[in-house]
Design a protein around this motif. Sequence first.
Motif, PDB file in Angstrom:
ATOM      1  N   GLN A 146      -4.129 -16.344 -14.522  1.00 58.25           N
ATOM      2  CA  GLN A 146      -4.960 -15.157 -14.721  1.00 58.25           C
ATOM      3  C   GLN A 146      -5.660 -15.161 -16.076  1.00 58.25           C
ATOM      4  OE1 GLN A 146      -2.669 -11.577 -14.375  1.00 58.25           O
ATOM      5  NE2 GLN A 146      -2.498 -11.682 -12.140  1.00 58.25           N
ATOM      6  N   SER A 147      -5.237 -16.058 -16.975  1.00 55.31           N
ATOM      7  CA  SER A 147      -5.673 -15.975 -18.381  1.00 55.31           C
ATOM      8  C   SER A 147      -5.420 -14.555 -18.893  1.00 55.31           C
ATOM      9  CB  SER A 147      -7.155 -16.344 -18.514  1.00 55.31           C
ATOM     10  OG  SER A 147      -7.381 -17.668 -18.095  1.00 55.31           O
ATOM     11  N   SER A 148      -4.208 -14.060 -18.624  1.00 54.06           N
ATOM     12  CA  SER A 148      -3.874 -12.681 -18.992  1.00 54.06           C
ATOM     13  C   SER A 148      -3.996 -12.486 -20.499  1.00 54.06           C
ATOM     14  CB  SER A 148      -2.448 -12.354 -18.541  1.00 54.06           C
ATOM     15  OG  SER A 148      -2.054 -11.076 -19.021  1.00 54.06           O
ATOM     16  N   PRO A 149      -4.619 -11.388 -20.934  1.00 54.73           N
ATOM     17  CA  PRO A 149      -4.739 -11.128 -22.369  1.00 54.73           C
ATOM     18  C   PRO A 149      -3.453 -10.583 -22.979  1.00 54.73           C
ATOM     19  CG  PRO A 149      -5.744  -9.344 -21.132  1.00 54.73           C
ATOM     20  CD  PRO A 149      -5.319 -10.381 -20.119  1.00 54.73           C
ATOM     21  N   PHE A 150      -2.449 -10.337 -22.114  1.00 54.46           N
ATOM     22  CA  PHE A 150      -1.201  -9.749 -22.578  1.00 54.46           C
ATOM     23  C   PHE A 150      -0.139 -10.834 -22.736  1.00 54.46           C
ATOM     24  CE2 PHE A 150      -3.328  -6.804 -19.595  1.00 54.46           C
ATOM     25  CZ  PHE A 150      -3.802  -5.901 -20.536  1.00 54.46           C
ATOM     26  N   ARG A 151       0.798 -10.579 -23.624  1.00 56.84           N
ATOM     27  CA  ARG A 151       1.840 -11.573 -23.874  1.00 56.84           C
ATOM     28  C   ARG A 151       2.936 -11.522 -22.809  1.00 56.84           C
ATOM     29  NH1 ARG A 151       5.548 -12.113 -29.411  1.00 56.84           N
ATOM     30  NH2 ARG A 151       6.814 -13.882 -28.681  1.00 56.84           N
ATOM     31  N   TYR A 152       3.342 -10.309 -22.433  1.00 54.81           N
ATOM     32  CA  TYR A 152       4.486 -10.155 -21.534  1.00 54.81           C
ATOM     33  C   TYR A 152       4.105  -9.644 -20.147  1.00 54.81           C
ATOM     34  CZ  TYR A 152       7.182 -10.524 -25.873  1.00 54.81           C
ATOM     35  OH  TYR A 152       7.720 -10.961 -27.054  1.00 54.81           O
ATOM     36  N   LEU A 153       2.841  -9.419 -19.896  1.00 54.16           N
ATOM     37  CA  LEU A 153       2.412  -8.765 -18.661  1.00 54.16           C
ATOM     38  C   LEU A 153       1.291  -9.545 -17.988  1.00 54.16           C
ATOM     39  CD1 LEU A 153       2.101  -5.140 -20.127  1.00 54.16           C
ATOM     40  CD2 LEU A 153       4.120  -6.145 -19.041  1.00 54.16           C
ATOM     41  N   LEU A 154       1.166  -9.331 -16.694  1.00 57.36           N
ATOM     42  CA  LEU A 154      -0.005  -9.789 -15.964  1.00 57.36           C
ATOM     43  C   LEU A 154      -1.097  -8.730 -16.043  1.00 57.36           C
ATOM     44  CD1 LEU A 154       1.679 -11.214 -12.723  1.00 57.36           C
ATOM     45  CD2 LEU A 154       1.014 -12.465 -14.794  1.00 57.36           C
ATOM     46  N   ARG A 155      -2.282  -9.073 -15.599  1.00 57.50           N
ATOM     47  CA  ARG A 155      -3.372  -8.101 -15.567  1.00 57.50           C
ATOM     48  C   ARG A 155      -3.047  -7.001 -14.545  1.00 57.50           C
ATOM     49  NH1 ARG A 155      -8.243  -9.787 -17.855  1.00 57.50           N
ATOM     50  NH2 ARG A 155      -8.297 -11.991 -18.508  1.00 57.50           N
ATOM     51  N   PRO A 156      -3.236  -5.728 -14.878  1.00 59.30           N
ATOM     52  CA  PRO A 156      -2.990  -4.653 -13.906  1.00 59.30           C
ATOM     53  C   PRO A 156      -4.153  -4.498 -12.944  1.00 59.30           C
ATOM     54  CG  PRO A 156      -3.770  -3.711 -15.951  1.00 59.30           C
ATOM     55  CD  PRO A 156      -3.652  -5.205 -16.195  1.00 59.30           C
ATOM     56  N   LYS A 157      -3.853  -3.991 -11.767  1.00 58.39           N
ATOM     57  CA  LYS A 157      -4.879  -3.698 -10.774  1.00 58.39           C
ATOM     58  C   LYS A 157      -5.063  -2.189 -10.712  1.00 58.39           C
ATOM     59  CE  LYS A 157      -3.749  -7.836  -8.119  1.00 58.39           C
ATOM     60  NZ  LYS A 157      -3.322  -8.391  -6.811  1.00 58.39           N
ATOM     61  N   ALA A 158      -6.227  -1.749 -11.150  1.00 64.22           N
ATOM     62  CA  ALA A 158      -6.472  -0.309 -11.266  1.00 64.22           C
ATOM     63  C   ALA A 158      -6.690   0.354  -9.913  1.00 64.22           C
ATOM     64  CB  ALA A 158      -7.675  -0.053 -12.169  1.00 64.22           C
ATOM     65  N   GLY A 159      -7.066  -0.427  -8.895  1.00 60.81           N
ATOM     66  CA  GLY A 159      -7.406   0.161  -7.608  1.00 60.81           C
ATOM     67  C   GLY A 159      -6.277   0.964  -6.999  1.00 60.81           C
ATOM     68  N   GLY A 160      -5.065   0.395  -6.979  1.00 63.95           N
ATOM     69  CA  GLY A 160      -3.931   1.106  -6.392  1.00 63.95           C
ATOM     70  C   GLY A 160      -3.631   2.397  -7.124  1.00 63.95           C
ATOM     71  N   VAL A 161      -3.731   2.373  -8.453  1.00 57.63           N
ATOM     72  CA  VAL A 161      -3.517   3.591  -9.247  1.00 57.63           C
ATOM     73  C   VAL A 161      -4.550   4.647  -8.873  1.00 57.63           C
ATOM     74  CG1 VAL A 161      -3.428   4.536 -11.580  1.00 57.63           C
ATOM     75  CG2 VAL A 161      -2.534   2.235 -11.132  1.00 57.63           C
ATOM     76  N   ALA A 162      -5.809   4.235  -8.797  1.00 56.80           N
ATOM     77  CA  ALA A 162      -6.890   5.175  -8.483  1.00 56.80           C
ATOM     78  C   ALA A 162      -6.719   5.775  -7.095  1.00 56.80           C
ATOM     79  CB  ALA A 162      -8.244   4.473  -8.596  1.00 56.80           C
ATOM     80  N   PHE A 163      -6.313   4.960  -6.110  1.00 54.14           N
ATOM     81  CA  PHE A 163      -6.183   5.452  -4.748  1.00 54.14           C
ATOM     82  C   PHE A 163      -5.066   6.484  -4.632  1.00 54.14           C
ATOM     83  CE2 PHE A 163      -7.939   1.097  -3.585  1.00 54.14           C
ATOM     84  CZ  PHE A 163      -9.238   1.584  -3.535  1.00 54.14           C
ATOM     85  N   VAL A 164      -3.932   6.227  -5.299  1.00 53.01           N
ATOM     86  CA  VAL A 164      -2.818   7.185  -5.243  1.00 53.01           C
ATOM     87  C   VAL A 164      -3.209   8.490  -5.911  1.00 53.01           C
ATOM     88  CG1 VAL A 164      -0.473   7.658  -6.036  1.00 53.01           C
ATOM     89  CG2 VAL A 164      -1.032   5.410  -5.104  1.00 53.01           C
ATOM     90  N   LEU A 165      -3.831   8.407  -7.087  1.00 55.50           N
ATOM     91  CA  LEU A 165      -4.234   9.627  -7.785  1.00 55.50           C
ATOM     92  C   LEU A 165      -5.248  10.425  -6.973  1.00 55.50           C
ATOM     93  CD1 LEU A 165      -4.554   8.219 -11.406  1.00 55.50           C
ATOM     94  CD2 LEU A 165      -2.863   9.877 -10.604  1.00 55.50           C
ATOM     95  N   ASP A 166      -6.173   9.735  -6.320  1.00 60.51           N
ATOM     96  CA  ASP A 166      -7.183  10.427  -5.532  1.00 60.51           C
ATOM     97  C   ASP A 166      -6.570  11.066  -4.287  1.00 60.51           C
ATOM     98  OD1 ASP A 166      -9.976  11.138  -5.038  1.00 60.51           O
ATOM     99  OD2 ASP A 166      -9.880   9.714  -3.382  1.00 60.51           O
ATOM    100  N   ALA A 167      -5.667  10.325  -3.616  1.00 64.94           N
ATOM    101  CA  ALA A 167      -5.066  10.843  -2.385  1.00 64.94           C
ATOM    102  C   ALA A 167      -4.121  12.000  -2.655  1.00 64.94           C
ATOM    103  CB  ALA A 167      -4.327   9.720  -1.656  1.00 64.94           C
TER     104      ALA A 167
END
Length: 332
Positions: A222-243
């Motif tokens: 992923q070439s993740s910019p974070f040291r301990y984490l992968l890149r997050p996917k905002a779509g799932g967060v947005a869908f739950v908040l909207d629903a």
Amino acid sequence: MNRGLKVEWFRRRGQGIILPVFPPPTDSMFATLPGLIRIPLALLLLAINIVLHVVLLFAFTLFKVILPIRAMRLACSRVLVVIAESWIGVNNRLFDVFTRTRWQVDGLDGLRRDGNYLVLCNHQSWVDIPVVQKVFNRRIPFLRFFLKQQLIWVPLLGPAGGAREVPGRKRYSRETLIRHPELQGKDREATRLACEKFRHMPVSVMNFAEGTRFTPAKHDAQSSPFRYLLRPKAGGVAFVLDAMGDALHAILDVTIVYPEGPCTMMDLIAGRVHDIRVHVRELPIEAGLTGSYDEDAAFRGRIKRCVNTLWSEKDAQAARMHMATEPAPKGD
């Protein structure tokens, strides 16, 4: 926190040092047994616990299906939650008795059993699931995970998830979507329908925003910019908040660290996980956090920036937790 980043919706609410909120590990009679005896015995008791609780879950699910009165079905739903929480509680007790794992957790003050939460967590291992269950069981409403479709076919556990009204989720590969464009958006629609069902009951919706477990190979790919984490996917967060809309009243940002490195469920059961650290912070849901992720490009950009900022803070928190002193004593 990087003050150069403007956090539009997530406000920090308190931050403290890591404090042990569970009793320190003690050498119970079972924890001192030789591994050849202790591990099979722990596995047997965990399996018995699953079977007993799943039988009860199935029985009350059947009652719920056949009962004609809505109030009685709602009562069955509450009983199902009590059974599920009992199952988790017994699992937690077995882990306490058979292992010497030291738990360090902070940020649980002020959590409500009658609240509605979106729980966002980094994802490193299958151990993450029993960890968040132990930390939040009977502290907040029962956690609902979005089960991968493959897990629905796991004997007992998949059907039990359905009985506990844990929503399933089917992911389609990019190749499948190219061949079958009519499937585009089906997984998101399933997410929306599942969340709609939870709007009228206390609920905690669990979301591993990275979408997959952390490994060095995935991190590099992923070439993740974070040291301990992968890149997050905002779509799932947005869908739950909207629903869920205004049914949710807060976000719980959860960071899990295993100082000794990656671990498996068998490592946990066998007592080879000596130290687990969890940081929780409650974040209010500000106006503007809902919108059409698919159709509104401006909103999509804003929510991505917001989630990435949150992940930057989480990565910094994980670094602090890794550097914390007092390593747990090693046993096995």
